[in-house]
Design a protein around this motif. Structure first.
Motif, mmCIF file in Angstrom:
data_model
loop_
_atom_site.group_PDB
_atom_site.id
_atom_site.type_symbol
_atom_site.label_atom_id
_atom_site.label_comp_id
_atom_site.label_asym_id
_atom_site.label_seq_id
_atom_site.Cartn_x
_atom_site.Cartn_y
_atom_site.Cartn_z
ATOM 1 N N GLU A 107 3.574 -1.351 11.899
ATOM 2 C CA GLU A 107 4.219 -2.378 12.717
ATOM 3 C C GLU A 107 5.379 -1.658 13.405
ATOM 4 O O GLU A 107 6.349 -1.268 12.734
ATOM 5 N N GLY A 108 5.220 -1.418 14.690
ATOM 6 C CA GLY A 108 6.177 -0.564 15.389
ATOM 7 C C GLY A 108 6.045 0.851 14.840
ATOM 8 O O GLY A 108 4.959 1.395 14.743
ATOM 9 N N ASP A 109 7.175 1.422 14.425
ATOM 10 C CA ASP A 109 7.166 2.765 13.849
ATOM 11 C C ASP A 109 7.074 2.761 12.330
ATOM 12 O O ASP A 109 7.026 3.818 11.712
ATOM 13 N N GLU A 110 7.064 1.577 11.730
ATOM 14 C CA GLU A 110 7.076 1.463 10.271
ATOM 15 C C GLU A 110 5.679 1.305 9.707
ATOM 16 O O GLU A 110 4.923 0.400 10.117
ATOM 17 N N GLU A 111 5.335 2.174 8.759
ATOM 18 C CA GLU A 111 4.033 2.043 8.102
ATOM 19 C C GLU A 111 4.088 0.917 7.080
ATOM 20 O O GLU A 111 5.069 0.779 6.344
ATOM 21 N N ILE A 112 3.047 0.108 7.065
ATOM 22 C CA ILE A 112 2.940 -1.026 6.152
ATOM 23 C C ILE A 112 2.104 -0.621 4.947
ATOM 24 O O ILE A 112 1.013 -0.051 5.088
ATOM 25 N N ASP A 113 2.611 -0.892 3.759
ATOM 26 C CA ASP A 113 1.848 -0.636 2.532
ATOM 27 C C ASP A 113 0.865 -1.768 2.345
ATOM 28 O O ASP A 113 1.254 -2.910 2.110
ATOM 29 N N VAL A 114 -0.415 -1.482 2.449
ATOM 30 C CA VAL A 114 -1.443 -2.523 2.367
ATOM 31 C C VAL A 114 -1.999 -2.702 0.964
ATOM 32 O O VAL A 114 -2.792 -3.589 0.725
ATOM 33 N N HIS A 115 -1.565 -1.867 0.042
ATOM 34 C CA HIS A 115 -2.113 -1.936 -1.324
ATOM 35 C C HIS A 115 -1.255 -2.708 -2.264
ATOM 36 O O HIS A 115 -0.188 -2.974 -2.220
#
Length: 71
Positions: free
Chosen positions: A63-71
């Motif tokens: 989301e933008g430059d931030e990685e989202i932890d999907v786990h």
């Protein structure tokens, strides 16, 4: 808005993403996954499901430059 990035160095070519979303993912000539150019945007939940289901973790969600932890 979320976006997908692929870590091609981590991809093990399991084919789950290609089988589940062939309009979004395909294999290149080296059998490594790549995004289909011009693919339609996936619903957020489908993006998260595909990333969670990737056995190698090669599908990353941002989301933008931030990685989202999907786990």
């Amino acid at each position: 808005m979320y976006r997908i990035e692929l870590d091609r160095d981590v991809c093990i070519s399991s084919g789950k993403c290609v089988a589940e979303s062939p309009e979004t993912f395909r294999f290149d000539s080296d059998e490594i996954v790549e995004l289909v150019p011009g693919a339609p945007r996936l619903p957020d939940e489908e993006i998260f499901d595909l990333a969670r289901d990737c056995p190698s973790g090669a599908i990353r969600v941002f989301e933008g430059d931030e990685e989202i932890d999907v786990h």
